[in-house]
Design an enzyme around this catalytic site. Structure first.
Site, short mmCIF file in Angstrom:
data_model
loop_
_atom_site.label_atom_id
_atom_site.label_comp_id
_atom_site.label_asym_id
_atom_site.label_seq_id
_atom_site.Cartn_x
_atom_site.Cartn_y
_atom_site.Cartn_z
N HIS A 53 0.87 -1.33 -0.08
CA HIS A 53 -0.34 0.05 -0.01
C HIS A 53 0.43 1.16 0.32
CE1 HIS A 53 -3.87 -1.52 0.06
NE2 HIS A 53 -3.46 -2.76 0.85
N ASP B 286 2.53 2.16 -3.11
CA ASP B 286 2.62 2.54 -4.38
C ASP B 286 1.67 3.45 -4.84
OD1 ASP B 286 -0.14 1.03 -4.24
OD2 ASP B 286 0.27 0.08 -5.89
N ALA C 140 -4.47 -15.27 -8.30
CA ALA C 140 -4.24 -16.02 -6.93
C ALA C 140 -3.37 -14.51 -6.27
CB ALA C 140 -3.87 -17.06 -6.96
N GLY C 141 -3.11 -13.27 -6.78
CA GLY C 141 -2.34 -12.09 -6.81
C GLY C 141 -0.84 -12.44 -7.29
N SER D 122 -0.20 -11.98 -10.19
CA SER D 122 0.12 -11.07 -11.20
C SER D 122 -0.09 -11.54 -12.68
CB SER D 122 0.86 -10.17 -11.46
OG SER D 122 0.20 -9.09 -11.79
N GLU E 202 -5.18 -1.68 -18.50
CA GLU E 202 -5.45 -2.75 -17.30
C GLU E 202 -6.24 -1.39 -16.52
OE1 GLU E 202 -3.53 -5.68 -15.43
OE2 GLU E 202 -5.00 -5.24 -13.29
N ASP F 219 3.46 -4.13 -11.50
CA ASP F 219 2.88 -5.57 -11.96
C ASP F 219 3.82 -5.15 -13.15
OD1 ASP F 219 2.30 -6.25 -9.21
OD2 ASP F 219 -0.53 -6.22 -10.71
N TYR G 120 -9.85 -1.32 -0.15
CA TYR G 120 -9.14 -0.61 -1.12
C TYR G 120 -9.17 0.67 -0.64
CZ TYR G 120 -5.62 0.51 -4.40
OH TYR G 120 -4.45 1.12 -5.80
P1 ADP Z 1 -3.96 -11.57 -10.38
O1 ADP Z 1 -2.99 -10.36 -11.46
O2 ADP Z 1 -3.81 -11.76 -9.24
O3 ADP Z 1 -4.06 -13.11 -11.38
P2 ADP Z 1 -6.43 -9.91 -11.89
O4 ADP Z 1 -8.25 -10.98 -10.97
O5 ADP Z 1 -5.72 -8.76 -12.13
O6 ADP Z 1 -5.41 -12.03 -10.69
O7 ADP Z 1 -6.39 -11.33 -13.07
C1 ADP Z 1 -6.95 -12.37 -13.23
C2 ADP Z 1 -7.46 -12.39 -15.08
O8 ADP Z 1 -6.49 -11.88 -15.99
C3 ADP Z 1 -8.37 -13.87 -15.35
O9 ADP Z 1 -9.67 -13.04 -14.73
C4 ADP Z 1 -7.94 -13.52 -16.54
O10 ADP Z 1 -9.30 -12.38 -17.17
C5 ADP Z 1 -6.83 -12.53 -17.31
N1 ADP Z 1 -5.90 -13.81 -17.29
C6 ADP Z 1 -4.25 -13.74 -16.84
N2 ADP Z 1 -3.61 -14.73 -17.43
C7 ADP Z 1 -4.88 -14.91 -18.66
C8 ADP Z 1 -4.22 -15.69 -19.23
N3 ADP Z 1 -3.23 -16.82 -19.43
N4 ADP Z 1 -5.32 -16.36 -19.86
C9 ADP Z 1 -6.58 -16.34 -19.91
N5 ADP Z 1 -6.80 -15.28 -18.97
C10 ADP Z 1 -5.44 -14.37 -18.58
MG MG Z 2 -3.35 -8.31 -11.65
#
Ligand code: ADP
Ligand code: MG
Length: 385
Positions: free
Chosen positions: A36, A38, A125-126, A128, A162, A174, A223
């Protein structure tokens, strides 16, 4: 890595019925310290991890983009001749479309591609997976269309995708680490100047990430509340951002703010300080100091910023008992669930795994996911011959 590459190749050939020309890889990440900080213009200290997204691609003769993600076994198709719109059907495709838009903004000559996405970064899962996806798409565009884009600019265009297209208000960490990561190093990022420094991790250390698998519904409202409290503190202290405040200044003005706002500011000010000290400690190969700083960081997130939950505190406690000051552990990420990260001597990894397997589920009612990682380099074109 090899198997991801092989999978991307096979899936490409099966789906498009010809061979891909190009492969790129972009990593996920974990933040070692600096939580927190950034949006307060402060410091973060992530490393890229050996869980990656691979993209196989080939150029087309037209302006169509066809894309398959192996992770969902879903595909999408869009044309670069028309203004790109949100994909209503496939949420994931908005990350792809967003990167195409924001790279095209700088390089209008980019054209059609066939793409296959294949990732072993756990999604949502966090770690990225979103930045790994964006940066791997942008790196594919860079390679296929010979773009002269600098790495930091590439990362910024991915962040824009994003923020503006997907609609998620993330900072730059990220995309920066997925682009600029260096093997066996962590990256100190100044979120104001966007200057970065690579700092070597001690030898013989593994980066252990354990997902608490806590599902929490209030993450975004909590957040936003934290962001507002930080702004309130900065306003009372007459500083632009909490990055510019010191503990001295905060103490002098304590009576002017609520106890909650005071504690939020104390977390940010001390966390920025810890993050800089952590980079110094690793530069000196001083894992003992790094471990203390991680412990203090967790304590501050728990008591001052109030973003940990009991299951996450339990995980930290279990791992701390194994490490016994030979390594550090703390919650990582925005909070209210998510992962903990440990910097642990590699010979301790099995002990940590066993302790977590034995105690976490019985104490929390949840089953963890366990990842043993090493720091890897940022996005790159892979020679797959
Ligand atoms: P994190 O970045 O922590 O994994 P986020 O919610 O920011 O979580 O991003 C996850 C989302 O990014 C997924 O639900 C999907 O929409 C997209 N994403 C990430 N990797 C892939 C992938 N290999 N194929 C398709 N979508 C993806
Ligand atoms: Mg993400």
């Amino acid at each position: 890595m090899k198997s991801l590459l092989q999978k991307a190749r096979t899936e490409f050939e099966n789906f498009f019925h010809y061979q891909p020309q190009c492969f790129v890889r972009a990593p996920g990440r974990v933040n070692l310290i600096g939580e927190h900080t950034d949006y307060n213009d402060g410091f973060v200290f992530p490393c890229a991890i050996d869980y990656c997204t691979v993209i196989a691609s080939s150029k087309r003769q037209d302006n169509q983009v066809r894309v398959l993600t192996v992770n969902f076994n879903e595909n999408d198709e869009f044309s670069l001749d028309k203004p790109l719109e949100h994909s209503k059907e496939h949420g994931w495709s908005n990350y792809v479309r967003g990167v195409f838009i924001h790279i095209k903004e700088l390089y209008p000559h980019i054209a059609g591609l066939d793409l296959v996405i294949c990732s072993n970064v756990p999604l949502g899962a966090g770690l990225s997976s979103s930045a790994a996806l964006e940066v791997s798409i942008a790196t594919t565009l860079k390679k296929q269309f010979n773009l002269t884009i600098e790495p930091k600019q590439l990362a910024k265009q991915c962040q824009k995708a994003e923020n503006k297209f997907v609609g998620c208000n993330c900072g730059i960490m990220d995309q920066f680490i997925s682009t600029l990561g260096k093997k066996d190093h962590a990256l100190l990022i100044d979120c104001r100047s966007l200057e970065t420094q690579s700092v070597p991790l001690p030898k013989g250390i593994s980066v252990v990430i354990v997902n608490s698998n806590v599902k929490h519904g209030l993450v975004s409202s909590e957040y936003n509340a934290r962001r507002e409290q930080c702004e309130e503190a900065a306003h009372i202290l007459h500083v632009n951002k909490l990055r510019d405040a010191t503990m001295d200044l905060l103490e002098k003005n304590k009576s002017k703010m609520s106890d909650v706002v005071y504690k939020r500011a104390r977390h940010v000010i001390t966390e920025n300080d810890r993050t800089l000290k952590a980079a110094d400690a690793l530069r000196l190969n001083d894992l003992a100091t790094m471990s203390k700083l991680m412990k203090q960081s967790h304590h501050s997130m728990k008591n001052d910023f109030e973003i940990t939950v009991p299951a996450v505190d339990t995980l930290v406690e279990i791992i701390e008992n194994v490490l016994n000051e030979q390594g550090g552990v703390r919650m990582t990420g925005g909070g209210f669930g998510g992962c903990v990260v440990a910097l642990a001597p590699t010979e301790q990894v099995d002990n940590i795994r066993q302790a977590v397997e034995k105690e976490y589920e019985s104490r929390s009612g949840l089953k963890e996911s366990f990842y043993v990682c090493h720091a890897v380099g940022g996005a790159e074109v892979i020679n797959a011959s």
